[in-house]
Scaffold this motif. Structure first.
Motif, PDB file in Angstrom:
ATOM      1  N   SER A   1       0.824  -1.204   0.000  1.00 41.16           N
ATOM      2  CA  SER A   1       0.000   0.000   0.000  1.00 41.16           C
ATOM      3  C   SER A   1       0.861   1.259   0.000  1.00 41.16           C
ATOM      4  N   VAL A   2       1.936   1.250   0.768  1.00 42.56           N
ATOM      5  CA  VAL A   2       2.859   2.391   0.804  1.00 42.56           C
ATOM      6  C   VAL A   2       3.457   2.615  -0.591  1.00 42.56           C
ATOM      7  N   ALA A   3       3.890   1.534  -1.227  1.00 41.34           N
ATOM      8  CA  ALA A   3       4.471   1.644  -2.570  1.00 41.34           C
ATOM      9  C   ALA A   3       3.427   2.145  -3.570  1.00 41.34           C
ATOM     10  N   ALA A   4       2.195   1.669  -3.439  1.00 42.33           N
ATOM     11  CA  ALA A   4       1.129   2.119  -4.330  1.00 42.33           C
ATOM     12  C   ALA A   4       0.882   3.611  -4.148  1.00 42.33           C
ATOM     13  N   CYS A   5       0.875   4.079  -2.910  1.00 44.67           N
ATOM     14  CA  CYS A   5       0.677   5.511  -2.648  1.00 44.67           C
ATOM     15  C   CYS A   5       1.784   6.337  -3.288  1.00 44.67           C
ATOM     16  N   ASP A   6       3.004   5.859  -3.176  1.00 49.76           N
ATOM     17  CA  ASP A   6       4.133   6.566  -3.784  1.00 49.76           C
ATOM     18  C   ASP A   6       3.994   6.605  -5.308  1.00 49.76           C
ATOM     19  N   SER A   7       3.621   5.477  -5.898  1.00 49.92           N
ATOM     20  CA  SER A   7       3.459   5.410  -7.355  1.00 49.92           C
ATOM     21  C   SER A   7       2.322   6.306  -7.827  1.00 49.92           C
ATOM     22  N   LEU A   8       1.236   6.312  -7.088  1.00 47.35           N
ATOM     23  CA  LEU A   8       0.111   7.173  -7.454  1.00 47.35           C
ATOM     24  C   LEU A   8       0.489   8.649  -7.354  1.00 47.35           C
ATOM     25  N   ALA A   9       1.273   8.994  -6.348  1.00 49.98           N
ATOM     26  CA  ALA A   9       1.743  10.376  -6.219  1.00 49.98           C
ATOM     27  C   ALA A   9       2.605  10.760  -7.425  1.00 49.98           C
ATOM     28  N   ASP A  10       3.447   9.832  -7.874  1.00 49.68           N
ATOM     29  CA  ASP A  10       4.266  10.084  -9.065  1.00 49.68           C
ATOM     30  C   ASP A  10       3.392  10.262 -10.300  1.00 49.68           C
ATOM     31  N   ALA A  11       2.352   9.435 -10.418  1.00 50.26           N
ATOM     32  CA  ALA A  11       1.449   9.526 -11.569  1.00 50.26           C
ATOM     33  C   ALA A  11       0.703  10.855 -11.567  1.00 50.26           C
ATOM     34  N   VAL A  12       0.248  11.291 -10.397  1.00 50.65           N
ATOM     35  CA  VAL A  12      -0.438  12.587 -10.284  1.00 50.65           C
ATOM     36  C   VAL A  12       0.501  13.705 -10.730  1.00 50.65           C
ATOM     37  N   ALA A  13       1.722  13.667 -10.236  1.00 56.02           N
ATOM     38  CA  ALA A  13       2.693  14.699 -10.601  1.00 56.02           C
ATOM     39  C   ALA A  13       2.956  14.698 -12.109  1.00 56.02           C
ATOM     40  N   GLY A  14       3.037  13.511 -12.694  1.00 51.89           N
ATOM     41  CA  GLY A  14       3.263  13.408 -14.133  1.00 51.89           C
ATOM     42  C   GLY A  14       2.121  14.001 -14.942  1.00 51.89           C
ATOM     43  N   LEU A  15       0.890  13.708 -14.532  1.00 48.46           N
ATOM     44  CA  LEU A  15      -0.253  14.279 -15.230  1.00 48.46           C
ATOM     45  C   LEU A  15      -0.304  15.797 -15.069  1.00 48.46           C
ATOM     46  N   GLU A  16       0.005  16.280 -13.873  1.00 50.73           N
ATOM     47  CA  GLU A  16       0.036  17.729 -13.660  1.00 50.73           C
ATOM     48  C   GLU A  16       1.060  18.387 -14.577  1.00 50.73           C
ATOM     49  N   THR A  17       2.208  17.745 -14.732  1.00 51.60           N
ATOM     50  CA  THR A  17       3.245  18.269 -15.621  1.00 51.60           C
ATOM     51  C   THR A  17       2.765  18.275 -17.070  1.00 51.60           C
ATOM     52  N   ALA A  18       2.108  17.195 -17.491  1.00 55.59           N
ATOM     53  CA  ALA A  18       1.610  17.115 -18.862  1.00 55.59           C
ATOM     54  C   ALA A  18       0.551  18.191 -19.131  1.00 55.59           C
ATOM     55  N   ILE A  19      -0.355  18.378 -18.188  1.00 56.77           N
ATOM     56  CA  ILE A  19      -1.396  19.389 -18.347  1.00 56.77           C
ATOM     57  C   ILE A  19      -0.782  20.781 -18.443  1.00 56.77           C
ATOM     58  N   SER A  20       0.183  21.034 -17.603  1.00 52.70           N
ATOM     59  CA  SER A  20       0.868  22.327 -17.626  1.00 52.70           C
ATOM     60  C   SER A  20       1.585  22.557 -18.951  1.00 52.70           C
ATOM     61  N   ALA A  21       2.245  21.523 -19.459  1.00 55.53           N
ATOM     62  CA  ALA A  21       2.970  21.646 -20.728  1.00 55.53           C
ATOM     63  C   ALA A  21       2.014  21.926 -21.881  1.00 55.53           C
ATOM     64  N   ILE A  22       0.869  21.258 -21.874  1.00 53.48           N
ATOM     65  CA  ILE A  22      -0.112  21.491 -22.930  1.00 53.48           C
ATOM     66  C   ILE A  22      -0.652  22.915 -22.835  1.00 53.48           C
ATOM     67  N   SER A  23      -0.909  23.364 -21.611  1.00 55.83           N
ATOM     68  CA  SER A  23      -1.396  24.731 -21.422  1.00 55.83           C
ATOM     69  C   SER A  23      -0.406  25.751 -21.974  1.00 55.83           C
ATOM     70  N   GLU A  24       0.863  25.523 -21.720  1.00 51.39           N
ATOM     71  CA  GLU A  24       1.902  26.426 -22.245  1.00 51.39           C
ATOM     72  C   GLU A  24       1.948  26.383 -23.766  1.00 51.39           C
ATOM     73  N   ALA A  25       1.750  25.212 -24.331  1.00 50.00           N
ATOM     74  CA  ALA A  25       1.823  25.052 -25.785  1.00 50.00           C
ATOM     75  C   ALA A  25       0.715  25.811 -26.494  1.00 50.00           C
ATOM     76  N   VAL A  26      -0.460  25.870 -25.892  1.00 51.27           N
ATOM     77  CA  VAL A  26      -1.586  26.519 -26.571  1.00 51.27           C
ATOM     78  C   VAL A  26      -1.658  28.017 -26.307  1.00 51.27           C
ATOM     79  N   GLU A  27      -0.805  28.529 -25.464  1.00 53.32           N
ATOM     80  CA  GLU A  27      -0.812  29.973 -25.178  1.00 53.32           C
ATOM     81  C   GLU A  27      -0.322  30.771 -26.359  1.00 53.32           C
TER      82      GLU A  27
END
Length: 76
Positions: A50-76
């Motif tokens: 469960s601890v490892a899953a929480c860590d992996s999910l946190a990494d996935a959230v951060a990755g999606l946030e980065t992708a969303i931010s990059a797309i937002s910058e691209a369309v500006e």
């Protein structure tokens, strides 16, 4: 960037934002489950998974946030 590509990126960003919301909900559920584990079971293999899953999910959230931010910058 032309209007069609911008529109497509906006659509993709919307999908990623929905995925992020779903992922954050799953992360919160796993964290709640981990946090409610009795102290005498916190050293078990199941708890460590469960601890490892929480860590992996946190990494996935951060990755999606980065992708969303990059797309937002691209369309500006």
């Amino acid at each position: 960037m032309n209007k069609a590509r911008r529109s497509e990126l906006d659509r993709i960003r919307g999908q990623l934002e929905q995925a992020l919301s779903d992922l954050e909900a799953a992360q919160a559920e796993e964290e709640d489950s981990r946090d409610s584990t009795p102290e005498n079971l916190q050293g078990t293999e199941r708890y460590e998974i469960s601890v490892a899953a929480c860590d992996s999910l946190a990494d996935a959230v951060a990755g999606l946030e980065t992708a969303i931010s990059a797309i937002s910058e691209a369309v500006e």
